[in-house]
Motif scaffolding. Sequence first.
Motif: not given
Length: 224
Positions: A193-203, A205-215, A67-74
């Motif tokens: 989630s695993d670490l997901v990254s994407v590199t922008s046009m200016n070089g 790199t943005n790194y993202y991790v998604a996590y859930t908390i259940t209460q 899900a994070l990969k799809m979000a980052v791709a967008e």
Amino acid sequence: MKLKKIASLMLAGIMAVSMLTACDVEKVDDNQGDDNQGVVQTSPIVSAVNDAQEKIDFTSDNALTNALKMAVAEVGANGGNVESNIERYVKHATGSKYDDELYTKGGSNGDVKTVVKVAYVGSEIAWTENAVVANIANDVKNEVADLVDTTFVAYDPDYSWIWHRPGHVVVRPNDATQVGQEYRNYTYTGTVSDLVSVTSMNGTTNYYVAYTITQTTAVVTYQG
């Protein structure tokens, strides 16, 4: 006769080599099967967020990674380094199954709420992947530190944690200070989630991790 004897010896040698080769292949396959049974792979992110805090035992979540990969791709490559944007896309990618927020007070016995969060680190902040992981683990630690464990607000199943007086004045009820009064206790679990990254046009790199908390909410009795 000598030729026949030599040929027989060569044939026997070939058969012996073939048998040894077959045994070796079978042995390798058996070992691989044993290694794959009961082995739990722990990613560096999972280890890091668990080492950073003690309240929640996070586990790896492949569906959350996808899900994070799809979000980052967008939005990730378009400068979408705002965590709330990625969180919104993750919710859409998972069918919006997550709640907007957790309880800080209130909730009935057995209530379960799950939220999704996204931690972001840019390469201008951390130059190595280890530094990225450390920054993200610290973000998760700070988020977890703000979670409420217990509220001694007296439980009322009809009015939850607030009472309304005439004139719409909201009054907090008394804390549960008498033996036998009921209040709330919250427990937590989480996935990451695993670490997901994407590199922008200016070089950058943005790194993202998604996590859930259940209460999970429990209504318990004050023992004094």
